[in-house]
Motif scaffolding. Sequence first.
Motif, PDB file in Angstrom:
ATOM      1  N   GLY A  43      67.943  44.310  18.856  1.00  0.00           N
ATOM      2  CA  GLY A  43      66.818  45.100  19.291  1.00  0.00           C
ATOM      3  C   GLY A  43      65.600  44.210  19.476  1.00  0.00           C
ATOM      4  O   GLY A  43      65.710  42.999  19.676  1.00  0.00           O
ATOM      5  N   THR A  44      64.426  44.807  19.402  1.00  0.00           N
ATOM      6  CA  THR A  44      63.179  44.097  19.645  1.00  0.00           C
ATOM      7  C   THR A  44      62.593  43.568  18.339  1.00  0.00           C
ATOM      8  O   THR A  44      63.129  43.803  17.247  1.00  0.00           O
ATOM      9  N   ASN A  45      61.445  42.897  18.438  1.00  0.00           N
ATOM     10  CA  ASN A  45      60.746  42.443  17.237  1.00  0.00           C
ATOM     11  C   ASN A  45      60.478  43.588  16.267  1.00  0.00           C
ATOM     12  O   ASN A  45      60.518  43.401  15.045  1.00  0.00           O
ATOM     13  N   HIS A  46      60.188  44.766  16.805  1.00  0.00           N
ATOM     14  CA  HIS A  46      59.836  45.901  15.948  1.00  0.00           C
ATOM     15  C   HIS A  46      61.020  46.375  15.112  1.00  0.00           C
ATOM     16  O   HIS A  46      60.827  47.122  14.146  1.00  0.00           O
ATOM     17  N   LEU A 109      61.231  34.813  30.027  1.00  0.00           N
ATOM     18  CA  LEU A 109      61.581  36.195  29.715  1.00  0.00           C
ATOM     19  C   LEU A 109      60.316  37.043  29.584  1.00  0.00           C
ATOM     20  O   LEU A 109      60.230  38.153  30.117  1.00  0.00           O
ATOM     21  N   TRP A 110      59.353  36.505  28.860  1.00  0.00           N
ATOM     22  CA  TRP A 110      58.110  37.242  28.632  1.00  0.00           C
ATOM     23  C   TRP A 110      57.373  37.510  29.944  1.00  0.00           C
ATOM     24  O   TRP A 110      56.957  38.633  30.213  1.00  0.00           O
ATOM     25  N   GLU A 121      52.163  47.638  27.365  1.00  0.00           N
ATOM     26  CA  GLU A 121      53.513  48.153  27.132  1.00  0.00           C
ATOM     27  C   GLU A 121      54.405  47.100  26.493  1.00  0.00           C
ATOM     28  O   GLU A 121      55.246  47.420  25.645  1.00  0.00           O
ATOM     29  N   MET A 122      54.232  45.842  26.869  1.00  0.00           N
ATOM     30  CA  MET A 122      55.025  44.786  26.247  1.00  0.00           C
ATOM     31  C   MET A 122      54.755  44.701  24.745  1.00  0.00           C
ATOM     32  O   MET A 122      55.678  44.578  23.939  1.00  0.00           O
ATOM     33  N   GLY A 127      56.671  43.463  21.396  1.00  0.00           N
ATOM     34  CA  GLY A 127      56.000  42.470  20.573  1.00  0.00           C
ATOM     35  C   GLY A 127      56.146  41.078  21.165  1.00  0.00           C
ATOM     36  O   GLY A 127      56.994  40.823  22.017  1.00  0.00           O
ATOM     37  N   ARG A 128      55.318  40.161  20.699  1.00  0.00           N
ATOM     38  CA  ARG A 128      55.328  38.797  21.221  1.00  0.00           C
ATOM     39  C   ARG A 128      56.652  38.108  20.878  1.00  0.00           C
ATOM     40  O   ARG A 128      57.088  38.114  19.727  1.00  0.00           O
TER      41      ARG A 128
END
Length: 320
Positions: A43-46, A109-110, A121-122, A127-128
Amino acid sequence: MLPEFIDDLGHGIYAIDTGFQRPRFDAAFLIVENCRAAFIDTGTNHAVPRLLAALTALGLTPEAVDWVIPTHVHLDHAGGVGLLMQSLPNARALVHPRGLRHMVDPKALWLGALAVYGDAEMQRSYGRLVPVPAERAEASHDGQVITLAGRPLLLIDAPGHARHHHVIWDPLSRGWFTGDSFGLSYREFDVDGRPWVLPTTTPVQFEPEALKATVMRMLGYEPLRMYLTHYAAIGGSEDEVRRHAGELLLQVEEVTALATSLRDAPDRHERLKAGLMASYLAGLARRGWAGDPAQAREWLATDAELNAQGLEVWLDRPAR
């Protein structure tokens, strides 16, 4: 008792709801074998706090994790790899060779995602991005076998959804960790325990013939179940997996035919998006799903938009 965001799928495999977008939309998988562990997709950083909490809930420490394996580098699958690795001192990241550089240096990617979603939104959704140290990352190769406390895991190249995609075979459960190579199956649309599967054709590397070949190659191992990032396990028998594969490949034919028919339409994107949504709703009706069509449209709106975009990229690709 496990926290509600963890599902025990048997054979030492756990699906962790990453919390991305909505409940039970995006899974990270944790394989546990003899007190050692591997994450497949993050998943994401979160999601990282949940992944670490899952280790604690299962009586494991961060030191017990040997592998972090994103199926591919799309951010809902791999966005949290770098941040997670900071808490896993013994883990190595195993990444498809076409995606490895993006884990070590996620700038491209970023910037690519930033151009689509914008900074606000990013930050909200992803997250970074954190780079993975090069010395802790390695490229997979087709046919590679790694071990987790003696438990073998096979990786094969799996183009079709993306060229930087591999899938992971677990002989113990006779299941594939498919990322997006076996489509999407949202639990909200199950009817009497029967899942509905749809293909994902998101930008920018959808290739239908390659996807069909990947699905057939996976079927050659006679799998009993498929572990989908979106969402969790489907199958239960070889016949059931083959039935899902047949439905998936038929839909690939249908959506590519729809796209081809609209190739030169002046309002191509909107008509393609509307055609996809109509196809999804018709498929649900055929399966006897009796939910609210307005709710289904809301849940599937992002898929219709992104799948339309990906089909248009495929239509316009010169080499095609």
